[in-house]
Design an enzyme around this catalytic site. Structure first.
Site, mmCIF file in Angstrom:
data_model
loop_
_atom_site.group_PDB
_atom_site.id
_atom_site.type_symbol
_atom_site.label_atom_id
_atom_site.label_comp_id
_atom_site.label_asym_id
_atom_site.label_seq_id
_atom_site.Cartn_x
_atom_site.Cartn_y
_atom_site.Cartn_z
ATOM 1 N N TYR A 97 -2.238 -8.656 16.799
ATOM 2 C CA TYR A 97 -1.224 -8.176 17.745
ATOM 3 C C TYR A 97 -1.343 -9.031 18.823
ATOM 4 C CZ TYR A 97 -2.080 -4.334 14.326
ATOM 5 O OH TYR A 97 -2.016 -3.518 13.240
ATOM 6 N N LYS B 124 -12.673 -4.909 3.002
ATOM 7 C CA LYS B 124 -11.997 -4.088 4.018
ATOM 8 C C LYS B 124 -12.888 -2.929 4.149
ATOM 9 C CE LYS B 124 -7.870 -1.186 4.776
ATOM 10 N NZ LYS B 124 -6.407 -0.850 4.331
ATOM 11 N N LYS C 100 -11.573 -7.347 6.928
ATOM 12 C CA LYS C 100 -11.136 -6.698 7.941
ATOM 13 C C LYS C 100 -12.045 -5.646 8.077
ATOM 14 C CE LYS C 100 -7.307 -3.594 8.036
ATOM 15 N NZ LYS C 100 -6.259 -2.825 7.270
ATOM 16 N N CYS D 15 0.708 -1.188 -0.125
ATOM 17 C CA CYS D 15 -0.141 0.110 -0.112
ATOM 18 C C CYS D 15 1.049 1.391 0.213
ATOM 19 C CB CYS D 15 -0.994 -0.075 1.143
ATOM 20 S SG CYS D 15 -2.388 1.215 1.090
ATOM 21 N N ARG E 151 -2.883 3.925 12.886
ATOM 22 C CA ARG E 151 -2.434 5.192 12.067
ATOM 23 C C ARG E 151 -1.395 5.788 12.716
ATOM 24 N NH1 ARG E 151 -8.261 5.940 9.254
ATOM 25 N NH2 ARG E 151 -8.047 4.133 7.997
ATOM 26 N N CYS F 132 -0.098 4.289 1.883
ATOM 27 C CA CYS F 132 -0.468 5.199 2.832
ATOM 28 C C CYS F 132 0.753 5.580 3.937
ATOM 29 C CB CYS F 132 -1.616 5.024 3.534
ATOM 30 S SG CYS F 132 -1.559 3.419 4.392
HETATM 31 C C1 PBG Z 1 -3.168 0.078 4.988
HETATM 32 C C2 PBG Z 1 -3.583 -0.687 6.159
HETATM 33 C C3 PBG Z 1 -4.243 -0.285 7.247
HETATM 34 C C4 PBG Z 1 -4.241 -1.577 8.068
HETATM 35 C C5 PBG Z 1 -3.756 -2.294 7.543
HETATM 36 N N1 PBG Z 1 -3.157 -1.998 6.321
HETATM 37 C C6 PBG Z 1 -5.014 1.108 7.663
HETATM 38 C C7 PBG Z 1 -6.004 1.688 6.704
HETATM 39 O O1 PBG Z 1 -6.358 1.234 6.085
HETATM 40 O O2 PBG Z 1 -6.015 2.843 7.214
HETATM 41 C C8 PBG Z 1 -5.087 -1.261 9.451
HETATM 42 C C9 PBG Z 1 -4.555 -2.288 10.408
HETATM 43 C C10 PBG Z 1 -4.852 -1.985 11.902
HETATM 44 O O3 PBG Z 1 -5.671 -0.997 12.200
HETATM 45 O O4 PBG Z 1 -4.316 -2.965 12.756
HETATM 46 N N2 PBG Z 1 -1.847 -0.012 4.515
#
Ligand code: PBG
Length: 326
Positions: free
Chosen positions: A315, A197, A251, A121, A207, A123
């Protein structure tokens, strides 16, 4: 003959060995994946706000973490990178010396017994925090982003990832990555798609962990609306399988047990569920405050498994394995 007026369910519950024998769900460490946040810099171990016991790691601390997981029997890791530099397109994702690429090379050498999954990803790598390229209206550009996604996927494959997990919820991401991998000789490298998702508030603590807070806007134009019914989850999952996904992920996990259970009966692929940072936070804090005992964590994972997930990203993987619970 007298027919009993009711069925005695307790007959199978009174002997603990019998209870164990008839239990349908067993949590086993082989099915667990542990997320790891890798940062740059020498020997960093930075605590993550609102994720007690979870750190951003580098250098010797990263190696120590992987080693202690392996000792406890956790050998599958989902790697997230926190790069030293960000830009509007997230170009560090395909830097062959980037944080994930260099870590993959080191970890592959040091720990051949570890299975390394890389999150695909943008981000964490864009200065605006969005999962790809934005246009002038700050709208996430699907098809331009796909081009860069292919570069990132190939770069992570070349660095040694065993499995790629695209998480950006872009249309066409799986077929784009599949084609790019196949072109470069990685046709045996599997893809676990974050296919289902939701745009969820439960990602909040992540984040902070991965430094992906948005400067503006939200992710509702590409992640799914939690108000929508099962049809959308099925459409996303089927489409990703059609595009070449080997494993389908849902998710967050606990708010979507109905979706997991529905998908399990409908799709022909292994199902994974991600117990995300917000779910971890709620349970972890309740246990730390002694409001709940630790069995609540196990119960949460059992519910995810029972709903239909074969694979769980959590986790809690490490601490439960260390304690011998999984
Ligand atoms: C995006 C990504 C996210 C998570 C995993 N991969 C964040 C999002 O979509 O904003 C979230 C995982 C978590 O909250 O434990 N790379």
């Amino acid at each position: 003959m007298n027919t009993p007026p009711f069925h005695r369910h307790r007959r199978l519950r009174s002997n603990p060995l019998c209870l164990e024998m008839v239990a349908d769900v067993i949590l086993h460490r082989n099915h667990f994946i542990y997320p790891v946040f890798i940062t740059t810099g020498k020997n960093q171990k930075n605590p993550i706000p609102s994720m007690a016991g979870i750190f951003q790691l580098s250098g010797k601390y990263l190696l120590e973490e992987i080693e202690s997981c392996l000792k406890a029997g956790i050998n599958k890791f989902l790697l997230f990178g926190i790069p030293s530099q960000k830009d509007p397109i997230g170009s560090d994702t395909w830097n062959s010396k980037g944080v994930i690429q260099s870590s993959l090379q080191i970890l592959r050498k040091k720990f051949p017994e570890a299975y390394l999954i890389s999150d695909i990803c943008f981000c964490e790598y864009t200065d605006h925090g969005h999962c790809g390229i934005l246009n002038k209206e700050n709208y996430l550009e699907n098809d331009f982003t796909l081009k860069n996604l292919a570069l990132q996927a190939v770069s992570h494959a070349e660095a040694g990832a065993h499995l790629l997990a695209p998480s950006g919820m872009l249309d066409g991401m799986v077929s784009t990555i599949r084609a790019a991998l196949d072109n470069k000789g990685f046709s045996e490298l599997p893809i676990m798609s974050y296919a289902v998702k939701y745009a969820s508030s439960f990602y909040g603590p992540f984040r902070n962990a991965a430094g992906t807070s948005l400067k503006s806007g939200d992710r509702k134009t590409h992640q799914m609306n939690p108000r929508n019914g099962f049809w959308e989850a099925l459409s996303e999952a089927e489409e990703d399988i059609r595009q070449g996904a080997d494993i389908i992920m849902v998710k967050p996990a606990m708010p979507n047990l109905d979706i997991l259970s529905g998908l399990r009966g409908k799709i022909n692929a292994p199902l994974a569920a991600y117990q995300v940072s917000g779910e971890f936070n709620m349970l972890k804090n309740a246990v730390l405050r002694n409001d709940l005992n630790e069995d609540a964590i196990v119960e949460s994972l059992i519910s995810i498994k029972r709903a239909g997930a074969g694979i769980i990203i959590s986790y809690f993987s490490k601490e439960l394995a260390v304690k011998g619970v999984i």
